[in-house]
Design a protein around this motif. Structure first.
Motif, mmCIF file in Angstrom:
data_model
loop_
_atom_site.group_PDB
_atom_site.id
_atom_site.type_symbol
_atom_site.label_atom_id
_atom_site.label_comp_id
_atom_site.label_asym_id
_atom_site.label_seq_id
_atom_site.Cartn_x
_atom_site.Cartn_y
_atom_site.Cartn_z
ATOM 1 N N HIS A 10 2.775 -15.067 -5.621
ATOM 2 C CA HIS A 10 2.057 -13.811 -5.827
ATOM 3 C C HIS A 10 0.771 -13.833 -5.001
ATOM 4 N N LEU A 11 0.462 -12.735 -4.353
ATOM 5 C CA LEU A 11 -0.820 -12.572 -3.675
ATOM 6 C C LEU A 11 -1.473 -11.311 -4.217
ATOM 7 N N ILE A 12 -2.759 -11.385 -4.476
ATOM 8 C CA ILE A 12 -3.467 -10.276 -5.111
ATOM 9 C C ILE A 12 -4.602 -9.813 -4.202
ATOM 10 N N TYR A 13 -4.515 -8.552 -3.790
ATOM 11 C CA TYR A 13 -5.508 -7.953 -2.908
ATOM 12 C C TYR A 13 -6.060 -6.691 -3.566
ATOM 13 N N PRO A 14 -7.041 -6.849 -4.454
ATOM 14 C CA PRO A 14 -7.567 -5.682 -5.176
ATOM 15 C C PRO A 14 -8.273 -4.680 -4.291
ATOM 16 N N ASP A 15 -8.617 -5.074 -3.077
ATOM 17 C CA ASP A 15 -9.237 -4.128 -2.142
ATOM 18 C C ASP A 15 -8.198 -3.229 -1.482
ATOM 19 N N ARG A 16 -6.923 -3.586 -1.607
ATOM 20 C CA ARG A 16 -5.851 -2.815 -0.980
ATOM 21 C C ARG A 16 -4.952 -2.085 -1.983
ATOM 22 N N PHE A 17 -4.684 -2.740 -3.121
ATOM 23 C CA PHE A 17 -3.710 -2.207 -4.057
ATOM 24 C C PHE A 17 -4.266 -2.178 -5.472
ATOM 25 N N ALA A 18 -3.670 -1.333 -6.308
ATOM 26 C CA ALA A 18 -4.083 -1.226 -7.711
ATOM 27 C C ALA A 18 -3.145 -2.050 -8.579
ATOM 28 N N TYR A 19 -3.733 -2.820 -9.493
ATOM 29 C CA TYR A 19 -2.988 -3.661 -10.432
ATOM 30 C C TYR A 19 -3.396 -3.241 -11.846
ATOM 31 N N PRO A 20 -2.679 -2.303 -12.458
ATOM 32 C CA PRO A 20 -3.104 -1.781 -13.760
ATOM 33 C C PRO A 20 -3.261 -2.843 -14.835
ATOM 34 N N TRP A 21 -2.538 -3.937 -14.725
ATOM 35 C CA TRP A 21 -2.552 -4.976 -15.755
ATOM 36 C C TRP A 21 -3.699 -5.970 -15.583
ATOM 37 N N ILE A 22 -4.357 -5.956 -14.455
ATOM 38 C CA ILE A 22 -5.456 -6.902 -14.214
ATOM 39 C C ILE A 22 -6.785 -6.209 -14.531
ATOM 40 N N ASP A 55 3.583 -6.367 -9.660
ATOM 41 C CA ASP A 55 3.494 -5.236 -10.587
ATOM 42 C C ASP A 55 2.308 -4.340 -10.249
ATOM 43 N N VAL A 56 2.243 -3.966 -8.979
ATOM 44 C CA VAL A 56 1.212 -3.023 -8.566
ATOM 45 C C VAL A 56 1.524 -1.648 -9.146
ATOM 46 N N ALA A 57 0.576 -0.733 -9.046
ATOM 47 C CA ALA A 57 0.818 0.650 -9.438
ATOM 48 C C ALA A 57 2.021 1.181 -8.654
ATOM 49 N N GLU A 58 2.812 2.019 -9.292
ATOM 50 C CA GLU A 58 4.046 2.503 -8.655
ATOM 51 C C GLU A 58 3.794 3.079 -7.265
ATOM 52 N N ALA A 59 2.703 3.762 -7.093
ATOM 53 C CA ALA A 59 2.408 4.379 -5.798
ATOM 54 C C ALA A 59 2.190 3.348 -4.700
ATOM 55 N N ASP A 60 1.921 2.092 -5.069
ATOM 56 C CA ASP A 60 1.629 1.031 -4.094
ATOM 57 C C ASP A 60 2.809 0.104 -3.815
ATOM 58 N N ILE A 61 3.950 0.343 -4.465
ATOM 59 C CA ILE A 61 5.076 -0.599 -4.350
ATOM 60 C C ILE A 61 5.479 -0.815 -2.897
ATOM 61 N N GLU A 62 5.733 0.229 -2.175
ATOM 62 C CA GLU A 62 6.210 0.072 -0.806
ATOM 63 C C GLU A 62 5.117 -0.451 0.120
ATOM 64 N N ALA A 63 3.890 -0.044 -0.123
ATOM 65 C CA ALA A 63 2.780 -0.533 0.709
ATOM 66 C C ALA A 63 2.568 -2.028 0.510
ATOM 67 N N GLU A 64 2.666 -2.505 -0.746
ATOM 68 C CA GLU A 64 2.529 -3.938 -1.006
ATOM 69 C C GLU A 64 3.613 -4.710 -0.264
ATOM 70 N N THR A 65 4.838 -4.240 -0.378
ATOM 71 C CA THR A 65 5.959 -4.930 0.256
ATOM 72 C C THR A 65 5.779 -4.997 1.763
ATOM 73 N N ARG A 66 5.427 -3.890 2.346
ATOM 74 C CA ARG A 66 5.246 -3.825 3.802
ATOM 75 C C ARG A 66 4.118 -4.761 4.255
ATOM 76 N N TYR A 67 3.051 -4.819 3.500
ATOM 77 C CA TYR A 67 1.893 -5.630 3.887
ATOM 78 C C TYR A 67 2.194 -7.128 3.856
ATOM 79 N N VAL A 68 2.800 -7.600 2.761
ATOM 80 C CA VAL A 68 2.978 -9.050 2.624
ATOM 81 C C VAL A 68 3.971 -9.602 3.635
#
Length: 274
Positions: A10-22, A55-68
């Motif tokens: 897991h990689l966590i980038y709060p400056d790029r994506f939203a993590y509702p659970w964190i 488990d990023v916000a639904e709107a960020d799913i594809e962006a997270e995948t593309r970035y990593v």
């Protein structure tokens, strides 16, 4: 030293994506970068990693995948998805079109049991083999029977059971875990991931305390259906990445070189098509 493919990074980038659970007070709050991970991982023999959705916000799913998929050392990604949604087929098309996506996951251990038990959920997962994608099964230990029911309804899908199926278990009180693992392991389209258990054990864990979980998983699934994952940075709730790698190598030290290679890298290459 046998090299490792980490199948659960897991990689966590709060400056790029939203993590509702964190939340701000969450122990994993903050920035968990690929650079910091590699600084510890590479000396341990981890040669490549598969990123697991966070488990990023639904709107960020594809962006997270593309970035990593463009990060150093990441050789594949398991993307988040929503098989319970009617528009899942379109989401699947978009995710499968990204080079490097090897599988999907929908976190179930914090979802109502009925979410994964609908006809639509199973019908949608049955589309995965057409794209050559796996599905990581993330369920609590008490949800193993519903996990088994889902795997049975999708016999052509290659599943990977995350975290030894011991999600949120008290390692001193395993209850029916052993029997449920033996039952679900009989399904030939299910593999298991040796990961996660150090975090559940807390700071007081010992290698001998973790050993029965790893050995039971391997006994039930066999050396050809197991992969290894760090679960970084969740692993830090129980120790360090270094601790978990060293504990794993100690637990499997008496296995043959071939068996160790299958767990640590060979099976990952085959199951995730790396």
């Amino acid at each position: 030293m046998i090299p490792i493919i980490d199948t659960h990074l897991h990689l966590i980038y709060p400056d790029r994506f939203a993590y509702p659970w964190i939340t701000p007070a969450h122990p994993l709050s903050g920035h968990w970068s690929i650079e910091a991970y590699l600084k510890e991982a590479r000396p341990l023999g981890i040669e490549a990693s598969v990123h697991m959705e966070v488990d990023v916000a639904e709107a960020d799913i594809e962006a997270e995948t593309r970035y990593v998929l463009h990060l150093d050392g990441v050789v594949g990604a398991i993307a988040a998805c929503r098989p319970e949604h009617p528009d899942f087929p379109a989401q699947l098309e978009r995710l499968a079109a990204m080079p490097g996506v090897r599988g999907l996951r929908r976190i179930l251990h914090e979802a109502p049991d009925e979410l994964s038990q609908t006809a639509q959920f199973a019908e949608h997962l049955r589309r995965l083999p057409h794209y050559g994608l796996t599905f990581d099964l993330c369920v609590r230990h008490d949800q193993l029977p519903i996990g088994e029911a889902l795997v049975r309804r999708c016999p052509d899908v290659a599943f990977v059971l995350d975290h030894c199926g011991a999600q949120d278990i008290d390692l001193t009180q395993p209850g029916p875990w052993r029997e449920n693992i033996r039952s679900i392991a009989r399904l030939p389209n299910l593999n298991a991931k040796v990961s996660g258990i150090m975090a559940y054990a807390g700071r007081g864990w010992t290698v001998d305390g973790l050993r029965p979980y790893v050995e039971h998983i391997i006994d039930c699934f066999g050396w050809d259906r197991v992969v290894w994952g760090s679960d970084h940075p969740v692993v830090t709730l129980g120790g360090t990445l270094t601790d978990w790698v060293n504990a794993t190598r100690e637990i499997i030290a008496k296995a043959s070189t071939s068996e160790q290679q299958r767990l640590l890298n060979g099976n990952a290459r085959r199951i995730y098509r790396l």
